[in-house]
Design a protein around this motif. Structure first.
Motif, short mmCIF file in Angstrom:
data_model
loop_
_atom_site.label_atom_id
_atom_site.label_comp_id
_atom_site.label_asym_id
_atom_site.label_seq_id
_atom_site.Cartn_x
_atom_site.Cartn_y
_atom_site.Cartn_z
N TRP A 99 0.86 -1.18 0.00
CA TRP A 99 0.00 0.00 0.00
C TRP A 99 0.89 1.23 0.00
O TRP A 99 2.12 1.14 0.02
CB TRP A 99 -0.90 -0.01 1.24
CG TRP A 99 -0.13 -0.34 2.50
CD1 TRP A 99 0.64 0.50 3.25
CD2 TRP A 99 0.00 -1.63 3.11
NE1 TRP A 99 1.22 -0.16 4.30
CE2 TRP A 99 0.84 -1.48 4.24
CE3 TRP A 99 -0.52 -2.90 2.83
CZ2 TRP A 99 1.18 -2.54 5.07
CZ3 TRP A 99 -0.19 -3.95 3.66
CH2 TRP A 99 0.65 -3.77 4.76
N ARG A 107 0.25 2.09 7.48
CA ARG A 107 -0.87 1.56 8.23
C ARG A 107 -1.02 2.19 9.62
O ARG A 107 -2.10 2.13 10.22
CB ARG A 107 -0.72 0.03 8.38
CG ARG A 107 -0.93 -0.74 7.09
CD ARG A 107 -2.33 -0.56 6.53
NE ARG A 107 -2.73 -1.65 5.66
CZ ARG A 107 -3.35 -1.50 4.50
NH1 ARG A 107 -3.64 -0.28 4.06
NH2 ARG A 107 -3.71 -2.55 3.76
N GLN A 110 -7.84 1.55 3.78
CA GLN A 110 -7.57 0.15 3.49
C GLN A 110 -7.16 0.01 2.02
O GLN A 110 -7.00 0.99 1.32
CB GLN A 110 -8.81 -0.70 3.80
CG GLN A 110 -9.18 -0.70 5.28
CD GLN A 110 -8.06 -1.23 6.15
OE1 GLN A 110 -7.68 -2.39 6.06
NE2 GLN A 110 -7.53 -0.37 7.00
N GLU A 144 -4.88 -2.60 -1.03
CA GLU A 144 -3.51 -3.01 -1.29
C GLU A 144 -3.35 -3.39 -2.75
O GLU A 144 -4.34 -3.50 -3.49
CB GLU A 144 -3.13 -4.18 -0.38
CG GLU A 144 -3.96 -5.43 -0.58
CD GLU A 144 -3.62 -6.54 0.40
OE1 GLU A 144 -2.89 -6.28 1.36
OE2 GLU A 144 -4.09 -7.67 0.18
N THR A 158 -9.87 5.30 0.94
CA THR A 158 -9.57 3.93 0.50
C THR A 158 -9.75 3.81 -1.01
O THR A 158 -8.91 3.20 -1.69
CB THR A 158 -10.49 2.93 1.22
OG1 THR A 158 -10.16 2.93 2.62
CG2 THR A 158 -10.31 1.52 0.67
#
Length: 534
Positions: A334, A338, A345, A347, A485
């Motif tokens: 990513w 985090r 969120q 990836e 996201t």
């Protein structure tokens, strides 16, 4: 907190005193000096023209902000002793304390207005200018469409400043805690011009003043006698050394020459340091991402998305974090670290594939793009001076080789390296993005329209820009996270960069110091350091 008049004599000072009598020791307290291996030579100490954490550590000591940082990295009042935010979240009113510049002139709301207008001047080219775009007309000022006088900042009276935003912005106070937003002495800049940040010319608002700058040797700051809280500042002098060789920094720390080493600890000596340096080794959280930036401009080999995806597929991130570094870094699929507050969120889509599956797809993509062992892709990979950066670059080059990629490694010291990136004179470049605000926007906005990474890499995507902009205006945390996201996933699906790992901070701090605290923002104000009583 220990005042400047009552200081403990450090063990290092006692050793130097040798055979002096107890009577001699009863005299005036010895100066409290801190020696710091700072990592690199600053390109500038103008707080609005810096772009590296090694520069910010110095400018934070010289220039106080309206909103400042406490020792633990939390926000606290700075030059503004209090403020109010309107119910709609769009008007901030700051009340400045009685404070003086180091030349004795009063610090006023006009100085804050001057600085906020200046940070948005196109000629200043501040890399974080877009963090101030929530201010009314800020984007127009920064793009040269309006004059600075149109900016939504106003002086109510000598000690009252009001800032008008176009929309509520959750992280705006954090933006004001950055050194770019420090009020500046207009009366000095008007006379000294670009030479205003030089010993003898610099007028400070922070706990320290600039006493000496010997390029490639040392920068000396000394306690500012006119700082509003000077009686609570224990450090008399701090010396910053541009040591970007981590081995050299470690060795000089071991001999007692350095009290703090920000040059990290080379991976090859990390286990030794953990076993032998005890509490001096400080490993902590860090909101930062290590990645390779791609040049996506037309005509560049990485303008081809297939090549970018293949390069991502071939990199074994766990080998880098576990075998090469081994300091606790997290392999990253990513872009936004985090541990960032309210991190999004998402990836890279291949994150769960086996290495064989990844390499099969990578070879196929390279073949479709016209490359392979018989028709190699020649790439230049730029990195800044540090042993671990070189090790990582060598490892990544080896991982790419089976795809038919021949890599030329190009090394430069930090200031030159980042100037090269800003100029777009690279194909692949090592980049470390350390959060300036603890919010995903700081990372995502860099790749949005007019962001620093967007300008350097050539990445442009209107839908991505719209998602990032929408996330700023959204106050509901869950909805905002969903927008971020979606934005991050779009960036990852474009393979606009090659993420490698989430950082940890690895520093060396002498046990003789108190007041240095690990925190995710890696902010350690000099004004809070004291000598240990041990």
């Amino acid at each position: 907190m220990t005042s400047k008049h009552h200081k403990m004599i450090s063990p290092r000072t006692l050793a130097a005193l040798g055979s002096l009598t107890l009577g001699a020791l009863a005299g005036p307290a010895q100066a409290f000096s801190v020696d710091i291996a700072n990592g690199a030579e600053p390109g500038s100490l103008d707080p609005q023209k810096t772009n590296g954490v090694w520069e910010t550590r110095i400018t934070r000591a010289l220039f106080e902000r309206l909103v400042s940082y406490a020792a633990d990295g939390s926000l606290e009042p700075g030059l503004a002793e209090s403020w109010e935010i309107s119910d709609d979240g769009k008007t901030y009113t700051f009340h400045l304390r009685d404070a003086e510049w180091s030349d004795g002139e009063p610090i006023t709301a006009d100085d804050a207005v001057f600085a906020l207008r200046r940070v948005l001047e196109p000629t200043i080219a501040n890399q974080n200018a877009n963090l101030y775009y929530p201010i009314v007309n800020a984007r127009a000022v920064n793009t040269g469409k309006k004059d600075g006088s149109a900016l939504g900042v106003e002086t109510i009276d000598t000690h009252t400043l009001r800032i008008h935003l176009t929309q509520p912005t959750a992280w705006f106070l954090q933006a004001l805690a950055m050194t770019e937003a420090s009020p500046l002495p207009e009366h000095v800049l008007a006379k000294a011009g670009d030479g205003w940040v030089e010993p003898g010319n610099t007028v400070s608002s922070g706990a320290f003043t600039l006493s000496q700058w010997q390029p490639q040797s040392q920068i000396v700051v000394t306690r500012n006698s006119r700082y509003y809280d000077v009686d609570e500042v224990a450090v008399d002098k701090a010396v910053f050394y541009p040591i970007d060789d981590a081995n050299a920094a470690l060795n000089r720390f071991r001999t007692g020459e350095m009290d703090i080493a920000y040059s990290s600890v080379p991976a090859s000596r990390f286990d030794w340091a953990r076993e032998n340096l005890g509490e001096a080794l400080r490993v902590g959280p860090l909101t930062a991402e290590y990645f390779y930036m791609f040049n996506l401009h037309d005509g560049q080999p990485l303008a081809d998305k297939r090549v970018r995806e293949a390069l991502n597929l071939a990199v074994r991130r766990d080998v880098i974090t576990d075998q090469i570094l081994g300091q606790g870094q997290t392999p990253s699929f990513w872009y936004v670290p985090r541990n960032t507050a309210n991190a999004p969120q998402g990836e890279l889509e291949f994150a769960d594939l086996s290495l064989d599956e990844r390499m099969t797809r990578a070879r196929k993509l390279m073949q479709e793009a016209g490359y392979g062992p018989d028709h190699p892709l020649h790439l230049r990979l730029n990195y800044n001076t540090l042993e671990d950066h070189k090790k990582i670059a060598v490892a990544v080059a080896a991982m790419w080789k089976p795809l038919g990629v021949e890599v030329e490694l190009i090394n430069a010291e930090a200031a030159v390296h980042y100037a090269t990136i800003r100029e777009g004179n690279f194909e692949v470049a090592r980049y470390g993005m350390v959060a300036t605000i603890n919010d995903p926007f700081d990372f995502l906005n860099a790749y949005a329209d007019n962001g620093s990474a967007s300008q350097s890499s050539g990445y442009h995507d209107a839908e991505y820009d719209a998602l990032v902009a929408a996330s700023t205006a959204e106050l509901d945390p869950q909805k905002r996270r969903q927008l971020m996201t979606r934005a991050q996933q779009r960036l990852l699906d474009d393979y606009a960069l090659l993420p490698l790992y989430d950082y940890v901070s690895v520093h060396l701090v002498s046990p003789r110091l108190q007041g240095w605290e690990s925190n995710p923002m890696d902010v350690h104000p000099l004004r809070y350091l004291q000598e240990s009583e041990q």
